[in-house]
Design an enzyme around this catalytic site. Sequence first.
Site, PDB file in Angstrom:
ATOM      1  N   SER A 159       2.945   0.290  -7.113  1.00  0.00           N
ATOM      2  CA  SER A 159       3.489   0.260  -5.802  1.00  0.00           C
ATOM      3  C   SER A 159       4.724  -0.961  -6.562  1.00  0.00           C
ATOM      4  O   SER A 159       6.116  -1.288  -6.094  1.00  0.00           O
ATOM      5  CB  SER A 159       2.438  -1.931  -5.624  1.00  0.00           C
ATOM      6  OG  SER A 159       1.376  -0.945  -4.862  1.00  0.00           O
ATOM      7  N   ARG A 160       4.609  -0.842  -8.033  1.00  0.00           N
ATOM      8  CA  ARG A 160       5.609  -1.430  -8.806  1.00  0.00           C
ATOM      9  C   ARG A 160       6.505  -0.161  -8.807  1.00  0.00           C
ATOM     10  O   ARG A 160       7.945  -0.397  -9.500  1.00  0.00           O
ATOM     11  CB  ARG A 160       5.247  -1.719 -10.301  1.00  0.00           C
ATOM     12  CG  ARG A 160       4.404  -2.722 -10.142  1.00  0.00           C
ATOM     13  CD  ARG A 160       4.269  -3.563 -11.892  1.00  0.00           C
ATOM     14  NE  ARG A 160       3.657  -4.800 -11.693  1.00  0.00           N
ATOM     15  CZ  ARG A 160       2.512  -4.832 -11.515  1.00  0.00           C
ATOM     16  NH1 ARG A 160       1.196  -4.377 -11.895  1.00  0.00           N
ATOM     17  NH2 ARG A 160       1.940  -6.380 -11.640  1.00  0.00           N
ATOM     18  N   ASP A 208      -5.508   3.407 -12.939  1.00  0.00           N
ATOM     19  CA  ASP A 208      -6.251   1.994 -13.578  1.00  0.00           C
ATOM     20  C   ASP A 208      -7.252   2.150 -14.660  1.00  0.00           C
ATOM     21  O   ASP A 208      -8.026   1.561 -14.227  1.00  0.00           O
ATOM     22  CB  ASP A 208      -6.166   0.661 -12.851  1.00  0.00           C
ATOM     23  CG  ASP A 208      -5.163   0.644 -11.667  1.00  0.00           C
ATOM     24  OD1 ASP A 208      -3.598  -0.024 -12.352  1.00  0.00           O
ATOM     25  OD2 ASP A 208      -4.874   0.553 -11.334  1.00  0.00           O
ATOM     26  N   GLY A 244      -9.878   2.928  -8.532  1.00  0.00           N
ATOM     27  CA  GLY A 244      -8.590   4.204  -8.486  1.00  0.00           C
ATOM     28  C   GLY A 244      -8.423   4.356 -10.104  1.00  0.00           C
ATOM     29  O   GLY A 244      -8.398   3.499 -11.044  1.00  0.00           O
ATOM     30  N   LEU A 249       0.784  -1.218  -0.233  1.00  0.00           N
ATOM     31  CA  LEU A 249      -0.332   0.128  -0.016  1.00  0.00           C
ATOM     32  C   LEU A 249       0.806   0.925   0.514  1.00  0.00           C
ATOM     33  O   LEU A 249       1.701   1.415   0.759  1.00  0.00           O
ATOM     34  CB  LEU A 249      -0.533   0.328   0.995  1.00  0.00           C
ATOM     35  CG  LEU A 249      -2.079  -1.236   1.143  1.00  0.00           C
ATOM     36  CD1 LEU A 249      -2.792  -0.852   2.437  1.00  0.00           C
ATOM     37  CD2 LEU A 249      -2.701  -1.622   0.217  1.00  0.00           C
ATOM     38  N   GLY A 302      -1.591   6.027  -3.200  1.00  0.00           N
ATOM     39  CA  GLY A 302      -2.734   5.747  -3.665  1.00  0.00           C
ATOM     40  C   GLY A 302      -3.839   5.097  -2.989  1.00  0.00           C
ATOM     41  O   GLY A 302      -5.371   5.469  -3.105  1.00  0.00           O
ATOM     42  N   HIS A 303      -3.481   4.112  -2.150  1.00  0.00           N
ATOM     43  CA  HIS A 303      -4.123   3.040  -1.436  1.00  0.00           C
ATOM     44  C   HIS A 303      -5.242   3.980  -0.916  1.00  0.00           C
ATOM     45  O   HIS A 303      -5.835   3.698  -0.082  1.00  0.00           O
ATOM     46  CB  HIS A 303      -3.466   1.685  -1.379  1.00  0.00           C
ATOM     47  CG  HIS A 303      -3.280   0.921  -2.648  1.00  0.00           C
ATOM     48  ND1 HIS A 303      -1.868   1.229  -2.561  1.00  0.00           N
ATOM     49  CD2 HIS A 303      -3.719  -0.449  -2.969  1.00  0.00           C
ATOM     50  CE1 HIS A 303      -1.577   0.192  -3.413  1.00  0.00           C
ATOM     51  NE2 HIS A 303      -2.546  -0.666  -3.842  1.00  0.00           N
ATOM     52  N   GLN A 347      -8.769  -0.267 -16.341  1.00  0.00           N
ATOM     53  CA  GLN A 347      -9.131  -2.240 -15.357  1.00  0.00           C
ATOM     54  C   GLN A 347     -10.614  -0.823 -14.942  1.00  0.00           C
ATOM     55  O   GLN A 347     -11.595  -1.846 -14.626  1.00  0.00           O
ATOM     56  CB  GLN A 347      -8.756  -1.601 -14.064  1.00  0.00           C
ATOM     57  CG  GLN A 347      -8.788  -2.832 -13.339  1.00  0.00           C
ATOM     58  CD  GLN A 347      -7.974  -2.946 -11.718  1.00  0.00           C
ATOM     59  OE1 GLN A 347      -7.255  -4.016 -11.844  1.00  0.00           O
ATOM     60  NE2 GLN A 347      -8.818  -2.260 -10.804  1.00  0.00           N
ATOM     61  N   VAL A 385      -2.465   9.274  -7.215  1.00  0.00           N
ATOM     62  CA  VAL A 385      -1.979  10.054  -6.666  1.00  0.00           C
ATOM     63  C   VAL A 385      -0.873  10.104  -7.160  1.00  0.00           C
ATOM     64  O   VAL A 385      -0.202   9.367  -7.509  1.00  0.00           O
ATOM     65  CB  VAL A 385      -2.206   9.980  -5.348  1.00  0.00           C
ATOM     66  CG1 VAL A 385      -1.349  10.472  -4.584  1.00  0.00           C
ATOM     67  CG2 VAL A 385      -3.439   9.846  -4.233  1.00  0.00           C
TER      68      VAL A 385
HETATM   69  O1  PAF Z   1      -6.039  -2.826  -9.079  1.00  0.00           O
HETATM   70  C1  PAF Z   1      -5.185  -3.708  -8.018  1.00  0.00           C
HETATM   71  O2  PAF Z   1      -4.458  -3.541  -7.712  1.00  0.00           O
HETATM   72  C2  PAF Z   1      -5.946  -5.262  -8.230  1.00  0.00           C
HETATM   73  O3  PAF Z   1      -6.052  -5.361 -10.101  1.00  0.00           O
HETATM   74  C3  PAF Z   1      -7.210  -6.136  -8.463  1.00  0.00           C
HETATM   75  C4  PAF Z   1      -9.256  -4.768  -8.220  1.00  0.00           C
HETATM   76  C5  PAF Z   1      -7.298  -5.431  -6.169  1.00  0.00           C
HETATM   77  C6  PAF Z   1      -7.715  -7.102  -7.969  1.00  0.00           C
HETATM   78  O4  PAF Z   1      -6.820  -7.917  -7.884  1.00  0.00           O
END
Ligand code: PAF
Length: 295
Positions: free
Chosen positions: A187-188, A151, A148, A31, A34-35, A154, A177
């Site tokens: 995280s990467r 992504d 967020g 984390l 952003g999280h 996503q 963020v």
């Molecule tokens: O964005 C992420 O961290 C992942 O793709 C998620 C949504 C937690 C699904 O594993």
Amino acid sequence: MEVLPTKADLLASLADRKGVPRVLVPTMGALHRGHTSLFDRAREVAGKDGVVIATLFVNPVQFGPHEDFDAYPRPLEADLEKCRARGVDLVFAPSADEVYAADRSVAVTENRLSTTLCGASRPGHFDGVCTVVAKFFALIRPDAAIFGEKDYQQLAVIRRLVRDLDFPVRILAAPTVREDDGLALSSRNRYLDSAQRAAAPVLARSLHEVAAGIASGTLPGPTEARQAFLDHFAAAAPARLDYFAMVDAATLEPLVDFAGQTPRLLAAAFFGQTRLIDNVGLPGDKALPLLLGPS
Ligand code: PAF
């Protein structure tokens, strides 16, 4: 804060908390700010009496065979401390065996928005995301879930999942963020060496420059905008571009011109072995034209 490693623990804890808003923040841990901004948004939505639930689960089925599943950071204690500090009520932190039956034979596939951009570079990735998110929605039955904008694809795919499978959950987007130099938190980012870290903000900078050029009219169409992006991005000597795309913010369809459109600019690039993604709207656009579904 309760830390729940099994589905049975999770369901028992939720059963004790009936009748209050439930807001979910799915994460893979590691984390960062952003999280924690998603946790803050979740608390705003849930209210002080509602329940904020975070998942910490590095989902094996969304990683390709040569991706970083094994290397993905799992700093559980530090993550739990961050959840605690932001007032998360429940943390679901299961093992892979707890989430997936060994002989599982059902998965969730989104067939349109998932096929381009990151989906083209990471075959199967969004099937894995849709499958685990659908499982979390089925188990937790949240009223709302926060994702967020970092992504962006996503987010669009999850909205489509919810619309097409009738999950009664509101999908809310939270802004990206950034570090002071513009790099989107990820995280990467921790994989980057110092030269790669110094180069990485070029991704955000190139996207913002092009967005400003489109908004001001100095980049009148996608051809000029693409060339401008490539010119800016070339400044990042050690990086390799995966894709740059200008798409309709709602449908993710490629734009052939900008007139009357709400463009979203997305890019992915490798800095060494590390693949980073970022995206921006045009200055002054609403954060999202709220992608294909209720917000
Ligand atoms: O964005 C992420 O961290 C992942 O793709 C998620 C949504 C937690 C699904 O594993």
